[in-house]
Design a protein around this motif. Structure first.
Motif, PDB file in Angstrom:
ATOM      1  N   UNK A  85       0.852  -1.197   0.000  1.00 43.07           N
ATOM      2  CA  UNK A  85       0.000   0.000   0.000  1.00 43.07           C
ATOM      3  C   UNK A  85       0.880   1.236   0.000  1.00 43.07           C
ATOM      4  N   UNK A  86       0.446   2.220  -0.780  1.00 38.75           N
ATOM      5  CA  UNK A  86       1.092   3.531  -0.835  1.00 38.75           C
ATOM      6  C   UNK A  86      -0.007   4.560  -0.629  1.00 38.75           C
ATOM      7  N   UNK A  87      -0.132   5.053   0.610  1.00 41.06           N
ATOM      8  CA  UNK A  87      -1.307   5.835   0.977  1.00 41.06           C
ATOM      9  C   UNK A  87      -0.985   7.300   1.248  1.00 41.06           C
ATOM     10  N   UNK A  88      -1.732   8.167   0.596  1.00 43.57           N
ATOM     11  CA  UNK A  88      -1.733   9.580   0.963  1.00 43.57           C
ATOM     12  C   UNK A  88      -2.942   9.884   1.842  1.00 43.57           C
ATOM     13  N   UNK A  89      -3.870   8.922   1.917  1.00 48.32           N
ATOM     14  CA  UNK A  89      -5.083   9.094   2.702  1.00 48.32           C
ATOM     15  C   UNK A  89      -4.972   8.324   4.025  1.00 48.32           C
ATOM     16  N   UNK A  90      -6.001   8.419   4.862  1.00 52.57           N
ATOM     17  CA  UNK A  90      -6.033   7.744   6.155  1.00 52.57           C
ATOM     18  C   UNK A  90      -6.067   6.229   5.963  1.00 52.57           C
ATOM     19  N   UNK A  91      -5.239   5.486   6.677  1.00 53.09           N
ATOM     20  CA  UNK A  91      -5.226   4.026   6.514  1.00 53.09           C
ATOM     21  C   UNK A  91      -6.459   3.373   7.138  1.00 53.09           C
ATOM     22  N   UNK A  92      -6.951   2.340   6.464  1.00 56.54           N
ATOM     23  CA  UNK A  92      -8.077   1.551   6.959  1.00 56.54           C
ATOM     24  C   UNK A  92      -7.786   0.079   6.691  1.00 56.54           C
ATOM     25  N   UNK A  93      -8.609  -0.797   7.223  1.00 59.95           N
ATOM     26  CA  UNK A  93      -8.428  -2.223   6.978  1.00 59.95           C
ATOM     27  C   UNK A  93      -8.562  -2.538   5.491  1.00 59.95           C
ATOM     28  N   UNK A  94      -9.350  -1.748   4.770  1.00 64.53           N
ATOM     29  CA  UNK A  94      -9.553  -2.008   3.349  1.00 64.53           C
ATOM     30  C   UNK A  94      -8.358  -1.593   2.490  1.00 64.53           C
ATOM     31  N   UNK A  95      -7.710  -0.469   2.812  1.00 62.10           N
ATOM     32  CA  UNK A  95      -6.658   0.008   1.914  1.00 62.10           C
ATOM     33  C   UNK A  95      -5.234  -0.351   2.345  1.00 62.10           C
ATOM     34  N   UNK A  96      -5.072  -0.904   3.542  1.00 68.14           N
ATOM     35  CA  UNK A  96      -3.726  -1.286   3.990  1.00 68.14           C
ATOM     36  C   UNK A  96      -3.249  -2.597   3.362  1.00 68.14           C
ATOM     37  N   UNK A  97      -4.186  -3.468   3.007  1.00 68.90           N
ATOM     38  CA  UNK A  97      -3.861  -4.723   2.322  1.00 68.90           C
ATOM     39  C   UNK A  97      -3.011  -5.678   3.154  1.00 68.90           C
ATOM     40  N   UNK A  98      -3.322  -5.751   4.447  1.00 70.59           N
ATOM     41  CA  UNK A  98      -2.749  -6.763   5.340  1.00 70.59           C
ATOM     42  C   UNK A  98      -1.210  -6.785   5.352  1.00 70.59           C
ATOM     43  N   UNK A  99      -0.574  -5.678   5.729  1.00 72.47           N
ATOM     44  CA  UNK A  99       0.893  -5.650   5.766  1.00 72.47           C
ATOM     45  C   UNK A  99       1.448  -6.294   7.036  1.00 72.47           C
ATOM     46  N   UNK A 100       2.745  -6.623   6.987  1.00 78.07           N
ATOM     47  CA  UNK A 100       3.455  -7.059   8.196  1.00 78.07           C
ATOM     48  C   UNK A 100       3.795  -5.867   9.083  1.00 78.07           C
ATOM     49  N   UNK A 101       3.988  -4.707   8.463  1.00 77.52           N
ATOM     50  CA  UNK A 101       4.397  -3.511   9.195  1.00 77.52           C
ATOM     51  C   UNK A 101       3.991  -2.279   8.403  1.00 77.52           C
ATOM     52  N   UNK A 102       3.717  -1.192   9.098  1.00 76.04           N
ATOM     53  CA  UNK A 102       3.442   0.111   8.482  1.00 76.04           C
ATOM     54  C   UNK A 102       4.616   1.038   8.757  1.00 76.04           C
ATOM     55  N   UNK A 103       5.060   1.761   7.724  1.00 80.78           N
ATOM     56  CA  UNK A 103       6.032   2.841   7.899  1.00 80.78           C
ATOM     57  C   UNK A 103       5.283   4.148   7.652  1.00 80.78           C
ATOM     58  N   UNK A 104       5.194   4.996   8.685  1.00 77.44           N
ATOM     59  CA  UNK A 104       4.377   6.193   8.651  1.00 77.44           C
ATOM     60  C   UNK A 104       5.246   7.447   8.593  1.00 77.44           C
ATOM     61  N   UNK A 105       5.216   8.139   7.450  1.00 80.01           N
ATOM     62  CA  UNK A 105       5.876   9.434   7.267  1.00 80.01           C
ATOM     63  C   UNK A 105       4.857  10.355   6.605  1.00 80.01           C
ATOM     64  N   UNK A 106       3.983  10.958   7.394  1.00 76.60           N
ATOM     65  CA  UNK A 106       2.945  11.796   6.805  1.00 76.60           C
ATOM     66  C   UNK A 106       3.173  13.248   7.195  1.00 76.60           C
ATOM     67  N   UNK A 107       2.280  13.821   7.988  1.00 76.65           N
ATOM     68  CA  UNK A 107       2.437  15.194   8.459  1.00 76.65           C
ATOM     69  C   UNK A 107       1.860  15.290   9.871  1.00 76.65           C
ATOM     70  N   UNK A 108       2.208  16.334  10.618  1.00 75.81           N
ATOM     71  CA  UNK A 108       1.801  16.407  12.032  1.00 75.81           C
ATOM     72  C   UNK A 108       0.294  16.329  12.258  1.00 75.81           C
TER      73      UNK A 108
END
Length: 233
Positions: A28-51
């Motif tokens: 997943x490559x998300x500019x929007x808020x993560x949800x169970x539908x758009x994360x696609x069941x990852x092992x880990x999330x790396x979060x670099x968004x904005x404050x």
């Protein structure tokens, strides 16, 4: 590993390249808020968004019991709440103001120098300075705050403040210049000399590589961590 990238700006794109070069799959490559539908069941999330988005992004992922590596700064008033959530959900959370190996060695050096200089606080006045690109939204940088906390732990200062050091407030000059990845300085000045330590980043690749290494390291772990745990410094 299956990695979801939450926040897909300049850092997200570099992390994408480095993660794939190390054999990982970006699900997943998300500019929007993560949800169970758009994360696609990852092992880990790396979060670099904005404050403004970081807190909700991290909260959503942890509630899905997905480990989170977070490099977004400027939201830390809610950090204790997020860490408690990670423990409650029996997953893992790792925050760092800076993921590069060099800056984490610099953090350790900064603490050691503060210990050495503490007996001479009457002779030497300490000041911090950070320089970043003009697109950076928070000031001072998270890295500068981490450096300030390292000095405060080993001195008589009680807090940090923007601009000049005064009384028990450790000063941080925050400067913004075009396309500077990040430069941090700590200097102790007396009437006769100055001692300075400085870290200069030449690109964002060091930050991105460290974030991917953190994601690899955290797999299978539970709890609250930082880059000292990853690098052992």
């Amino acid at each position: 590993m299956k990695i979801a990238l939450v926040g897909y700006g300049k850092m997200g794109k570099i992390i994408d390249q480095i993660a794939q070069s190390r054999g990982h799959e970006i699900v997943a490559r998300l500019a929007e808020t993560p949800t169970v539908e758009n994360l696609n069941n990852p092992d880990v999330v790396i979060e670099f968004s904005n404050p403004d988005a970081a807190y909700q992004n991290i909260k959503n992922c942890l509630e899905l019991k997905i480990p989170v590596i977070c490099g977004t700064t400027g939201w830390l008033e809610q950090r204790s709440e997020i860490e408690a959530l990670a423990v409650r959900e029996n997953t893992a959370f790792l925050y760092s103001s800076n993921f590069s190996l060099g800056i984490n060695l610099f953090f350790a050096l900064n603490k050691k120098l503060a210990q050495l200089m503490h007996p001479f606080s009457e002779e030497y006045r300490v000041q911090l300075e950070e320089i970043h690109h003009t697109h950076k939204k928070d000031a001072p940088s998270g890295t500068a705050i981490s450096l300030a906390e390292g000095v405060i732990e080993n001195s008589d200062f009680t807090s940090w403040k923007l601009e000049k050091t005064e009384g028990q407030g450790l000063g941080i000059f925050a400067l913004r210049k075009d396309e500077v990845p990040g430069t941090h300085s700590v200097y102790y000045r007396s009437e006769v000399d100055e001692i300075e330590i400085k870290h200069t980043a030449f690109s964002r690749k060091g930050f991105a590589s460290g974030a991917v290494m953190a994601a690899e390291w955290i797999k299978g772990k539970k709890g609250i961590f930082n880059m000292k745990d990853v690098f052992g410094v």
